[in-house]
Design an enzyme around this catalytic site. Structure first.
Site, PDB file in Angstrom:
ATOM      1  N   SER A  90       0.792  -1.237   0.000  1.00  0.00           N
ATOM      2  CA  SER A  90       0.000   0.000   0.000  1.00  0.00           C
ATOM      3  C   SER A  90       0.819   1.279   0.000  1.00  0.00           C
ATOM      4  O   SER A  90       0.258   2.359  -0.184  1.00  0.00           O
ATOM      5  CB  SER A  90      -0.958   0.015   1.194  1.00  0.00           C
ATOM      6  OG  SER A  90      -2.079  -0.796   0.925  1.00  0.00           O
ATOM      7  N   THR A 154      -6.523 -16.106   8.049  1.00  0.00           N
ATOM      8  CA  THR A 154      -6.430 -17.294   8.890  1.00  0.00           C
ATOM      9  C   THR A 154      -5.365 -18.234   8.342  1.00  0.00           C
ATOM     10  O   THR A 154      -4.890 -18.087   7.210  1.00  0.00           O
ATOM     11  CB  THR A 154      -7.775 -18.018   8.934  1.00  0.00           C
ATOM     12  OG1 THR A 154      -8.083 -18.490   7.607  1.00  0.00           O
ATOM     13  CG2 THR A 154      -8.892 -17.091   9.397  1.00  0.00           C
ATOM     14  N   TYR A 194     -10.684   1.925   5.663  1.00  0.00           N
ATOM     15  CA  TYR A 194      -9.631   1.659   4.688  1.00  0.00           C
ATOM     16  C   TYR A 194     -10.151   0.677   3.638  1.00  0.00           C
ATOM     17  O   TYR A 194     -10.601  -0.414   3.963  1.00  0.00           O
ATOM     18  CB  TYR A 194      -8.407   1.075   5.388  1.00  0.00           C
ATOM     19  CG  TYR A 194      -7.163   1.046   4.545  1.00  0.00           C
ATOM     20  CD1 TYR A 194      -6.327   2.153   4.486  1.00  0.00           C
ATOM     21  CD2 TYR A 194      -6.828  -0.078   3.810  1.00  0.00           C
ATOM     22  CE1 TYR A 194      -5.177   2.139   3.723  1.00  0.00           C
ATOM     23  CE2 TYR A 194      -5.685  -0.107   3.041  1.00  0.00           C
ATOM     24  CZ  TYR A 194      -4.860   1.001   2.995  1.00  0.00           C
ATOM     25  OH  TYR A 194      -3.728   0.981   2.223  1.00  0.00           O
ATOM     26  N   SER A 195     -10.077   1.082   2.382  1.00  0.00           N
ATOM     27  CA  SER A 195     -10.599   0.240   1.311  1.00  0.00           C
ATOM     28  C   SER A 195      -9.701   0.325   0.093  1.00  0.00           C
ATOM     29  O   SER A 195      -9.571   1.378  -0.539  1.00  0.00           O
ATOM     30  CB  SER A 195     -12.024   0.670   0.923  1.00  0.00           C
ATOM     31  OG  SER A 195     -12.487  -0.094  -0.175  1.00  0.00           O
ATOM     32  N   ASN A 196      -9.062  -0.784  -0.235  1.00  0.00           N
ATOM     33  CA  ASN A 196      -8.213  -0.826  -1.422  1.00  0.00           C
ATOM     34  C   ASN A 196      -9.000  -0.570  -2.700  1.00  0.00           C
ATOM     35  O   ASN A 196      -8.436  -0.139  -3.707  1.00  0.00           O
ATOM     36  CB  ASN A 196      -7.497  -2.177  -1.491  1.00  0.00           C
ATOM     37  CG  ASN A 196      -6.444  -2.318  -0.412  1.00  0.00           C
ATOM     38  OD1 ASN A 196      -5.385  -1.707  -0.467  1.00  0.00           O
ATOM     39  ND2 ASN A 196      -6.748  -3.116   0.606  1.00  0.00           N
ATOM     40  N   GLY A 334       2.712  -0.451   4.316  1.00  0.00           N
ATOM     41  CA  GLY A 334       2.212  -1.397   3.316  1.00  0.00           C
ATOM     42  C   GLY A 334       2.323  -2.815   3.822  1.00  0.00           C
ATOM     43  O   GLY A 334       3.269  -3.147   4.550  1.00  0.00           O
ATOM     44  N   SER A 363       2.002 -14.359  15.648  1.00  0.00           N
ATOM     45  CA  SER A 363       1.275 -14.901  16.798  1.00  0.00           C
ATOM     46  C   SER A 363       1.232 -13.935  17.972  1.00  0.00           C
ATOM     47  O   SER A 363       0.346 -14.038  18.822  1.00  0.00           O
ATOM     48  CB  SER A 363       1.927 -16.221  17.250  1.00  0.00           C
ATOM     49  OG  SER A 363       3.277 -16.007  17.651  1.00  0.00           O
TER      50      SER A 363
END
Length: 388
Positions: A90, A154, A194-196, A334, A363
């Site tokens: 990004s 995931t 936030y939206s690509n 990014g 993790s």
């Protein structure tokens, strides 16, 4: 596609806020010109969060520190190189936004025009969504990467992406269709998310206005004039050219190499490849006034709140403002599978740092945030132990 440190704020923030332009940035304290960041860079690797990390700090046009830590290729044991290339994800948005604002400077488009004016019948409710709202993520358009069929964070999602998802070739129209099949997060201008998808549309806008792709415009307006010889904007090739550290997913049975992937999943929202040196040079040129007029640089740094953001971060037009211990700094993070990027510097373009690391172990997000913050603070604010 953002660094994990602010991913929760940039990707999951959905609180509806009234939008208010930010006041002029506060003065930034002068950091030390030189600093040794090798211990902090080593920590990103030695404490298990990254397989490789590389970074650079510039001060008034001079490289004052550059280093690398970790392993570029776990199969061969090759060490990471400080001049290696990496996916900037990004951080690409800052390049795309700069081109858009150059077109505003040239009178070829206006920030507060509805996108429907330039791309008729392309976006539902396009008459109510402005160019500015696309650039600062207040359009409400659904982020296509929030669709679990495109990308899931995931372990099962990482496995699926490693085996099949990373090879899928998307068109901008397909990514937009994924977005518009979902309801918007909010009415245009009535929140922040936030939206690509926003930058997929901006890429389409640049092509409509100029007759050339966003890649061609970024190359001719930024990459070539600044001599960013190691910055590329791939169309469909899955490889990273030149020396580079591999990117990995961590699985219980061992690492999964995700270095190669189709850049079409990111397009104008994050397909770029670069080096720490090129990114620092770009930042210095942008905030030093070489790429935009003062009026458009002011527009770029007029911000709206990011809900629940750390460092009191606010979003401008393709750049983020952060409050650190010694003042305010500007840049854009990014994140894409295998690679996390940090680019941040002063508002006057006098100092910047650029960082790439493979956040292999996700993790313990608290530890990752702490390590990243220690690097960022020391790079920009100096070493507290030696501060005078």
């Amino acid at each position: 596609m953002t660094t994990t440190r602010i991913a929760a704020a940039l990707l999951a923030a959905a609180t509806l806020l009234a939008l208010a332009p930010n006041a002029a940035a506060a003065p930034v304290a002068s950091p030390h010109a030189t600093v040794d960041l090798q211990p902090e860079l080593n920590a990103l690797v030695e404490q298990g969060t990254s397989t490789a990390a590389l970074a650079e700090v510039r001060d008034h046009g001079r490289v004052v520190w550059r280093g690398a830590a970790g392993t570029a290729d776990l199969a061969t044991g090759q060490p990471a190189r400080a001049d290696g290339r990496f996916r900037i994800a990004s951080t690409t948005k800052s390049f795309v936004s700069t081109v858009t604002l150059q077109l505003v400077d040239e009178g070829r488009l206006r920030l507060d025009d509805p996108i429907e004016h330039y791309l008729p019948d392309v976006i539902p409710n396009g008459g109510a969504i402005t160019v500015r709202q696309l650039l600062n993520h207040t359009s409400g358009l659904y982020n296509y990467l929030d669709d679990p069929h495109v990308r899931s964070n995931t372990e099962a999602g990482n496995r699926e992406f490693l085996t099949t998802g990373r090879w899928i070739q998307y068109t901008p129209q397909q990514l937009l269709a994924i977005s518009t099949a979902k309801p918007p997060y909010f009415a245009p201008g009535q929140g922040w998310h936030y939206s690509n998808t926003n930058y997929i549309v901006v890429g389409m806008l640049i092509q409509q206005v100029t007759g050339r792709s966003w890649r061609e415009e970024v190359e001719s307006r930024i990459i070539q004039p600044l001599g960013l010889h190691h910055t590329t904007l791939p169309t469909d090739t899955t490889a990273i050219p030149g020396p580079h550290a591999h990117g990995y997913f961590k699985f219980p049975e061992g690492p999964g190499d995700v270095t190669r992937l189709s850049p079409t999943i990111a397009d104008a929202a994050g397909a770029g490849i670069s080096t720490t040196d090129d990114l620092a040079l770009f930042h210095a040129a942008l905030f030093g006034g070489r790429l935009l007029s003062p009026a458009q640089l002011t527009e770029m740094t007029t911000t709206v709140p990011i809900p629940d953001a750390p460092d009191h971060a606010e979003y401008g037009l393709g750049v983020v403002r952060y409050d650190l211990s010694c003042g305010q700094f500007w840049g854009h993070p990014g994140e894409i599978p295998g690679y996390s990027t940090g680019l941040l510097g002063t508002r006057d373009g006098s100092r910047q740092y650029a960082l790439s690391y493979n956040e292999y172990d996700k993790s313990d997000s608290t530890k990752s945030t702490r390590l990243y913050r220690a690097f960022e603070e020391k790079a920009l604010c100096g070493d507290p132990a030696t501060a005078g």
